[in-house]
Design a protein around this motif. Structure first.
Motif, PDB file in Angstrom:
ATOM      1  N   UNK A   8       0.962  -1.264  -0.096  1.00 57.79           N
ATOM      2  CA  UNK A   8       0.114  -0.029  -0.140  1.00 57.79           C
ATOM      3  C   UNK A   8       0.778   1.343   0.078  1.00 57.79           C
ATOM      4  N   UNK A   9       1.995   1.389   0.852  1.00 56.99           N
ATOM      5  CA  UNK A   9       2.638   2.602   0.807  1.00 56.99           C
ATOM      6  C   UNK A   9       3.318   2.918  -0.542  1.00 56.99           C
ATOM      7  N   UNK A  10       3.769   1.741  -1.139  1.00 56.39           N
ATOM      8  CA  UNK A  10       4.390   2.129  -2.586  1.00 56.39           C
ATOM      9  C   UNK A  10       3.187   2.488  -3.625  1.00 56.39           C
ATOM     10  N   UNK A  11       2.148   1.753  -3.348  1.00 58.10           N
ATOM     11  CA  UNK A  11       1.033   2.360  -4.196  1.00 58.10           C
ATOM     12  C   UNK A  11       0.449   3.710  -3.899  1.00 58.10           C
ATOM     13  N   UNK A  12       0.500   4.103  -2.693  1.00 52.22           N
ATOM     14  CA  UNK A  12       0.124   5.434  -2.503  1.00 52.22           C
ATOM     15  C   UNK A  12       1.110   6.316  -2.871  1.00 52.22           C
ATOM     16  N   UNK A  13       2.363   6.086  -2.905  1.00 57.11           N
ATOM     17  CA  UNK A  13       3.427   7.174  -3.259  1.00 57.11           C
ATOM     18  C   UNK A  13       3.440   7.124  -4.952  1.00 57.11           C
ATOM     19  N   UNK A  14       3.170   6.227  -5.520  1.00 61.15           N
ATOM     20  CA  UNK A  14       3.400   6.054  -7.024  1.00 61.15           C
ATOM     21  C   UNK A  14       1.916   6.734  -7.546  1.00 61.15           C
ATOM     22  N   UNK A  15       0.974   6.616  -6.967  1.00 58.22           N
ATOM     23  CA  UNK A  15      -0.532   7.329  -7.466  1.00 58.22           C
ATOM     24  C   UNK A  15      -0.788   8.373  -6.849  1.00 58.22           C
TER      25      UNK A  15
END
Length: 103
Positions: A8-15
């Motif tokens: 989730x943290x990577x998804x949030x950062x990328x999006x």
């Protein structure tokens, strides 16, 4: 974690989505988050819904309760469309001389 999950943290950062948004969706029961070893994951199968919710929230300024209401109404529409298709299919099985007349 299996490959059918995303961190989730990577998804949030990328999006460019706030992690708190994910938390609000989870608290409302709109998505399911999995935690393994302190890391939070989201099933890839939920990404389409998450993207829809993010557009509603960020682009249309719809709050979480509104998103839940919209989700519920869309599910009702899908259910009614399936029922309508089933009824049409059943109606095709009835010979024309068996139709009821409402005159």
């Amino acid at each position: 974690m299996p490959t059918d999950f995303i961190i989730i943290s990577e998804y949030c950062r990328n999006c460019r989505i706030e992690p708190s948004f994910i938390g609000m969706l989870e608290a409302e029961g709109l998505i399911q988050v999995h935690t393994v070893g302190g890391e939070r994951y989201l099933a890839l199968s939920q990404l389409r819904e998450l993207e829809q919710y993010a557009r509603m929230y960020y682009d249309l300024s719809i709050n979480i309760e509104g998103i839940d209401t919209i989700r519920h109404l869309l599910e009702r529409i899908k259910t009614m469309q399936r029922e309508l298709a089933e009824l049409k299919s059943r109606l095709r099985l009835v010979p024309p001389d068996r139709y009821c007349s409402f005159e």
